[in-house]
Enzyme design. Structure first.
Site, PDB file in Angstrom:
ATOM      1  N   GLY A 256      36.608 -41.290 -49.549  1.00  0.00           N
ATOM      2  CA  GLY A 256      37.185 -40.589 -48.393  1.00  0.00           C
ATOM      3  C   GLY A 256      36.877 -39.105 -48.351  1.00  0.00           C
ATOM      4  N   LYS A 257      35.898 -38.657 -49.149  1.00  0.00           N
ATOM      5  CA  LYS A 257      35.558 -37.223 -49.191  1.00  0.00           C
ATOM      6  C   LYS A 257      35.139 -36.701 -47.825  1.00  0.00           C
ATOM      7  CE  LYS A 257      32.214 -37.560 -52.196  1.00  0.00           C
ATOM      8  NZ  LYS A 257      32.280 -39.000 -52.488  1.00  0.00           N
TER       9      LYS A 257
ATOM     10  N   LYS B 110      26.942 -30.042 -46.658  1.00  0.00           N
ATOM     11  CA  LYS B 110      26.651 -31.133 -47.596  1.00  0.00           C
ATOM     12  C   LYS B 110      25.336 -30.751 -48.270  1.00  0.00           C
ATOM     13  CE  LYS B 110      26.855 -35.507 -49.135  1.00  0.00           C
ATOM     14  NZ  LYS B 110      28.003 -36.199 -49.738  1.00  0.00           N
TER      15      LYS B 110
ATOM     16  N   GLU C 214      30.889 -30.480 -49.425  1.00  0.00           N
ATOM     17  CA  GLU C 214      31.119 -31.850 -49.922  1.00  0.00           C
ATOM     18  C   GLU C 214      30.089 -32.227 -50.967  1.00  0.00           C
ATOM     19  OE1 GLU C 214      31.320 -35.098 -47.063  1.00  0.00           O
ATOM     20  OE2 GLU C 214      31.169 -36.546 -48.718  1.00  0.00           O
ATOM     21  N   GLY C 215      30.576 -32.553 -52.168  1.00  0.00           N
ATOM     22  CA  GLY C 215      29.698 -33.017 -53.228  1.00  0.00           C
ATOM     23  C   GLY C 215      29.185 -34.421 -52.948  1.00  0.00           C
TER      24      GLY C 215
ATOM     25  N   GLY D  16      28.951 -38.197 -54.354  1.00  0.00           N
ATOM     26  CA  GLY D  16      29.577 -39.102 -55.319  1.00  0.00           C
ATOM     27  C   GLY D  16      30.743 -38.448 -56.039  1.00  0.00           C
TER      28      GLY D  16
HETATM   29  N1  LIG Z   1      41.903 -41.856 -43.870  1.00  0.00           N
HETATM   30  C1  LIG Z   1      41.017 -42.795 -43.484  1.00  0.00           C
HETATM   31  N2  LIG Z   1      41.316 -43.645 -42.489  1.00  0.00           N
HETATM   32  C2  LIG Z   1      40.442 -44.586 -42.111  1.00  0.00           C
HETATM   33  N3  LIG Z   1      39.221 -44.762 -42.660  1.00  0.00           N
HETATM   34  C3  LIG Z   1      38.860 -43.943 -43.659  1.00  0.00           C
HETATM   35  C4  LIG Z   1      39.734 -42.921 -44.132  1.00  0.00           C
HETATM   36  N4  LIG Z   1      39.119 -42.275 -45.147  1.00  0.00           N
HETATM   37  C5  LIG Z   1      37.923 -42.855 -45.299  1.00  0.00           C
HETATM   38  N5  LIG Z   1      37.748 -43.872 -44.407  1.00  0.00           N
HETATM   39  C6  LIG Z   1      36.555 -44.709 -44.258  1.00  0.00           C
HETATM   40  O1  LIG Z   1      36.141 -45.127 -45.554  1.00  0.00           O
HETATM   41  C7  LIG Z   1      34.723 -45.038 -45.677  1.00  0.00           C
HETATM   42  C8  LIG Z   1      34.367 -44.074 -46.803  1.00  0.00           C
HETATM   43  O2  LIG Z   1      34.870 -42.785 -46.485  1.00  0.00           O
HETATM   44  P1  LIG Z   1      34.000 -41.468 -46.693  1.00  0.00           P
HETATM   45  O3  LIG Z   1      34.840 -40.331 -46.230  1.00  0.00           O
HETATM   46  O4  LIG Z   1      32.657 -41.623 -46.062  1.00  0.00           O
HETATM   47  O5  LIG Z   1      33.870 -41.483 -48.281  1.00  0.00           O
HETATM   48  P2  LIG Z   1      32.944 -40.584 -49.247  1.00  0.00           P
HETATM   49  O6  LIG Z   1      32.543 -39.357 -48.493  1.00  0.00           O
HETATM   50  O7  LIG Z   1      33.824 -40.281 -50.426  1.00  0.00           O
HETATM   51  O8  LIG Z   1      31.779 -41.436 -49.638  1.00  0.00           O
HETATM   52  C9  LIG Z   1      34.198 -44.589 -44.324  1.00  0.00           C
HETATM   53  O9  LIG Z   1      33.830 -45.724 -43.586  1.00  0.00           O
HETATM   54  C10 LIG Z   1      35.386 -43.903 -43.707  1.00  0.00           C
HETATM   55  O10 LIG Z   1      35.347 -43.936 -42.310  1.00  0.00           O
HETATM   56 MG   LIG Z   2      30.697 -38.502 -48.076  1.00  0.00          MG
END
Ligand SMILES: Nc1ncnc2c1ncn2[C@@H]1O[C@H](COP(=O)(O)OP(=O)(O)O)[C@@H](O)[C@H]1O
Ligand SMILES: [Mg+2]
Length: 214
Positions: free
Chosen positions: A16-17, A34, A100-101, A103
């Site tokens: 969720g980053k 990023k 944003e890092g 992983g």
């Molecule tokens: N608070 C949230 N509500 C709904 N979906 C979310 C939420 N946080 C993350 N997601 C979903 O989960 C997936 C991974 O989130 P992402 O932010 O892309 O993770 P990361 O950047 O850590 O790889 C994406 O499809 C994103 O839309």
């Molecule tokens: Mg990401």
């Protein structure tokens, strides 16, 4: 310490980053960066942030590395015959800035000599926000990530969780980790600019985050 910058890392990929970084960039009226994007075919984090924030294009800064392969940055770079050079990863100028890092914290950005995401955070000397899931598994992943960050000399600003309510995890991780807790972003049924803005305002302690960036 570098003021006006918040580095968003996480306990894992897909934690969720990007969603958190987008929500914070909007709430803080910040720019987003990023530095290393691995995997550009199925969309990029910068594009997601643009959609989730409506930030003007100039506030979403160009990635230093755009790598096609959806893999660890060290491997995605090697696949294109290059090695990531930390000199190309100096923090860009705009403030406030949300970075944003890729992983998690011990993701290698270079194989040899080894260089990890957490090493970049240490070089930037900027406060780091750890994003973790709220559910089962988070105690171990959060506390091991914290140990690694601190061993690298990184200042950890605090913790933010994503997912369903779990009062014990939300209490014990900050307590055992000895770090501030900024709140929990729930999973949103329909994730969009308005719903994210509203959820961040309601659930996340933006004033404390702003203070941690000062
Ligand atoms: N608070 C949230 N509500 C709904 N979906 C979310 C939420 N946080 C993350 N997601 C979903 O989960 C997936 C991974 O989130 P992402 O932010 O892309 O993770 P990361 O950047 O850590 O790889 C994406 O499809 C994103 O839309
Ligand atoms: Mg990401």
């Amino acid at each position: 310490m570098t003021a006006g910058v918040l580095v968003v890392t996480g306990t894992d990929t897909g934690i969720g980053k990007t969603v958190v970084a987008a929500g914070l960039a909007a709430a803080l009226d910040a720019s987003y960066w990023k530095p290393i994007q691995a995997g550009t075919e199925e969309g990029t984090d910068s594009l997601s942030v643009a959609e989730l924030t409506g930030l003007p294009a100039h506030r979403i800064l160009p990635e230093a590395y755009r790598l096609g392969l959806p893999a660890s940055p060290h491997l995605a770079a090697e696949a294109e015959g290059l090695a990531i050079e930390p000199q190309r990863l100096a923090l860009p100028e705009p403030r406030p800035l949300v970075v944003e890092g890729a992983g998690g914290v011990m993701v290698p950005v270079r194989r040899d000599p080894p260089l990890f995401m957490a090493d970049l955070f240490a070089v930037w000397r900027a406060p780091v926000l750890l994003v973790a899931r709220s559910g089962l598994g988070t105690i171990n992943h959060s506390l091991t990530s914290l140990l690694a960050l601190r061993q690298k000399g990184v200042r950890v600003a605090g913790l933010l969780m994503v997912g369903d309510a779990h009062p014990d995890n939300e209490g014990i991780v900050p307590a055992l980790g000895g770090l501030p807790y900024f709140g929990r972003l729930p999973l949103l049924d329909s994730l969009g600019e308005a719903s994210l803005r509203e959820a961040i305002a309601r659930h996340i302690d933006i004033a404390a985050i702003r203070e941690a960036m000062a």
